[in-house]
Design an enzyme around this catalytic site. Sequence first.
Site, mmCIF file in Angstrom:
data_model
loop_
_atom_site.group_PDB
_atom_site.id
_atom_site.type_symbol
_atom_site.label_atom_id
_atom_site.label_comp_id
_atom_site.label_asym_id
_atom_site.label_seq_id
_atom_site.Cartn_x
_atom_site.Cartn_y
_atom_site.Cartn_z
ATOM 1 N N HIS A 1 30.024 39.319 -1.970
ATOM 2 C CA HIS A 1 29.313 40.515 -2.420
ATOM 3 C C HIS A 1 28.390 40.099 -3.566
ATOM 4 C CE1 HIS A 1 32.500 43.613 -1.107
ATOM 5 N NE2 HIS A 1 33.066 42.452 -0.871
ATOM 6 N N TYR B 1 33.323 43.125 5.719
ATOM 7 C CA TYR B 1 31.898 43.490 5.573
ATOM 8 C C TYR B 1 31.012 42.578 6.414
ATOM 9 C CZ TYR B 1 32.309 39.914 1.799
ATOM 10 O OH TYR B 1 32.582 38.788 1.054
HETATM 11 P P1 FAD Z 1 32.472 26.646 -7.909
HETATM 12 O O1 FAD Z 1 31.829 27.554 -6.931
HETATM 13 O O2 FAD Z 1 33.863 26.207 -7.634
HETATM 14 O O3 FAD Z 1 31.540 25.383 -8.056
HETATM 15 C C1 FAD Z 1 31.935 24.224 -8.740
HETATM 16 C C2 FAD Z 1 31.092 23.072 -8.230
HETATM 17 O O4 FAD Z 1 31.341 21.944 -9.049
HETATM 18 C C3 FAD Z 1 31.433 22.672 -6.795
HETATM 19 O O5 FAD Z 1 30.264 22.535 -6.048
HETATM 20 C C4 FAD Z 1 32.186 21.358 -6.967
HETATM 21 O O6 FAD Z 1 32.041 20.501 -5.852
HETATM 22 C C5 FAD Z 1 31.534 20.806 -8.223
HETATM 23 N N1 FAD Z 1 32.388 19.878 -8.981
HETATM 24 C C6 FAD Z 1 33.704 20.030 -9.280
HETATM 25 N N2 FAD Z 1 34.153 18.994 -10.016
HETATM 26 C C7 FAD Z 1 33.097 18.167 -10.189
HETATM 27 C C8 FAD Z 1 32.932 16.921 -10.857
HETATM 28 N N3 FAD Z 1 33.961 16.326 -11.503
HETATM 29 N N4 FAD Z 1 31.709 16.340 -10.845
HETATM 30 C C9 FAD Z 1 30.650 16.936 -10.211
HETATM 31 N N5 FAD Z 1 30.757 18.111 -9.544
HETATM 32 C C10 FAD Z 1 31.967 18.723 -9.540
HETATM 33 N N6 FAD Z 1 32.998 35.948 -6.139
HETATM 34 C C11 FAD Z 1 32.069 36.947 -6.057
HETATM 35 O O7 FAD Z 1 31.266 37.126 -6.994
HETATM 36 N N7 FAD Z 1 32.015 37.767 -4.959
HETATM 37 C C12 FAD Z 1 32.867 37.608 -3.901
HETATM 38 O O8 FAD Z 1 32.780 38.365 -2.917
HETATM 39 C C13 FAD Z 1 33.870 36.567 -3.967
HETATM 40 N N8 FAD Z 1 34.767 36.358 -2.956
HETATM 41 C C14 FAD Z 1 35.698 35.359 -3.066
HETATM 42 C C15 FAD Z 1 36.662 35.172 -2.050
HETATM 43 C C16 FAD Z 1 37.633 34.160 -2.153
HETATM 44 C C17 FAD Z 1 38.672 34.018 -1.081
HETATM 45 C C18 FAD Z 1 37.621 33.288 -3.264
HETATM 46 C C19 FAD Z 1 38.645 32.178 -3.382
HETATM 47 C C20 FAD Z 1 36.677 33.468 -4.280
HETATM 48 C C21 FAD Z 1 35.728 34.503 -4.195
HETATM 49 N N9 FAD Z 1 34.794 34.728 -5.208
HETATM 50 C C22 FAD Z 1 33.873 35.738 -5.130
HETATM 51 C C23 FAD Z 1 34.847 33.907 -6.431
HETATM 52 C C24 FAD Z 1 33.850 32.808 -6.400
HETATM 53 O O9 FAD Z 1 33.963 32.049 -5.228
HETATM 54 C C25 FAD Z 1 34.019 31.877 -7.611
HETATM 55 O O10 FAD Z 1 34.295 32.619 -8.758
HETATM 56 C C26 FAD Z 1 32.707 31.109 -7.790
HETATM 57 O O11 FAD Z 1 32.508 30.253 -6.706
HETATM 58 C C27 FAD Z 1 32.716 30.322 -9.093
HETATM 59 O O12 FAD Z 1 31.524 29.599 -9.197
HETATM 60 P P2 FAD Z 1 31.450 28.270 -10.049
HETATM 61 O O13 FAD Z 1 30.067 27.765 -9.883
HETATM 62 O O14 FAD Z 1 31.986 28.527 -11.397
HETATM 63 O O15 FAD Z 1 32.495 27.284 -9.361
#
Ligand code: FAD
Length: 382
Positions: free
Chosen positions: A47, A215
């Site tokens: 979403h 959805y």
């Molecule tokens: P991440 O998306 O986890 O990205 C981290 C990145 O860092 C990754 O690409 C990884 O490969 C990279 N990385 C990790 N360690 C290293 C390293 N040491 N060196 C280099 N790169 C590294 N959120 C919403 O807003 N709406 C939704 O509808 C929603 N639905 C969800 C459904 C499920 C089942 C789940 C589990 C989560 C959902 N979320 C949703 C939450 C959302 O997926 C996360 O909160 C979001 O992806 C966080 O983003 P981020 O960039 O902080 O981390």
Amino acid sequence: MTKNRKIAVIGAGLGGAAAGALLQQAGYDTRVYEQAPAFSRLGAGIHLGPNVMKVMRRIGIEDKLNAMGSHPTHWFSRDGKSGEYLSRIPLGAFAREEYGAAYITVHRGDLHELMVSTLDQERLYFDKRLVDVDDSGDKVVMTFADGTTDEADLVIGADGVNSRIREKLLGPEAPIYSGWVAHRAIISAEKLKAYDLDFEACVKWWSEDRHMMVYFVTGDEKEYYYVTGVPEPEWNHGTSFVDSSREEMRKAFEGYHPTVQALIDCTETVTKWPLLERNPLPLWHDNRLVLLGDACHPMKPHMAQGAAMAIEDAAMLVRCLDEVGADRYRDAFELYRTNRFERASRVQKVSHDNTWLRRDEDPAWVFGYDVYEVPLRQLQHT
Ligand code: FAD
């Protein structure tokens, strides 16, 4: 001068991609390092509320997302068994007027690909897993798993729930397994035509201890998606997903409404994910290192706001760097934390409790938020 500071973003997930794009657009010398060799279109939806779409507007991809996504008129909550409506939260035109942007649902892979495309591709490095950072001098030295090193003035840890940067700041500590899993499946809407049932654009089916959120993930409504929350006392498969099955789904949702049974019958592949959390962190930044998104506030996904918080973080961090100046990065990072901690922690808590929109309530505090317009809470000493 101040924008000449070299900034490294670790992780090109949704938060890291947003941070990288916004920093580069603001003129900062920014490089993004991602551990994955490439990204694939994983079967999942997401979403995007008006609060996030306002950041997408700034990045320059709001129109593309509006064209790509499904535009539900409501978020419906329904009793999982009887189908009775528990809430009808207006979205659609109401969201655009009241909250200042659309509420859409999209394929996560499509969103991610679009966001990553906004980065300077010559400053985006795949296959770069950060293994260590040394922040003891006048630069941060980053070491990657392939044996290479690079330097930056500031390093943003957007590296997700198992963040290496978080570990550097606070020591090793595994995330907390919440006791719930999420099943995720994408279903061809073509298959659903065989049923004389109404498949609504955005609906959450609830019972006492579990739910299924459903959805469309494309504007043409060809792909329908469900994501669940189901209790499972133990998780022994590491921090990533495993395959699930139609049989497991039938068991988990036994007695649920015929519409849910139809979705399970049409399921071809379904995966199962552990839902991980952390308690609010006592430290979001130290010296030249700062965290955002799941690296500092991972949450159960039950408000559909986890990525939204990561993207809002990115926007607020860039706003604070602009406000204070990157030379005064410690103050900028503290200003960022001051303006994000309470909101992110509140969203973490409501997500944990899984009460969001189950009954009619006013979602304006989430959807109406504008990271660019909200008055900044100033630091005590400035
Ligand atoms: P991440 O998306 O986890 O990205 C981290 C990145 O860092 C990754 O690409 C990884 O490969 C990279 N990385 C990790 N360690 C290293 C390293 N040491 N060196 C280099 N790169 C590294 N959120 C919403 O807003 N709406 C939704 O509808 C929603 N639905 C969800 C459904 C499920 C089942 C789940 C589990 C989560 C959902 N979320 C949703 C939450 C959302 O997926 C996360 O909160 C979001 O992806 C966080 O983003 P981020 O960039 O902080 O981390």
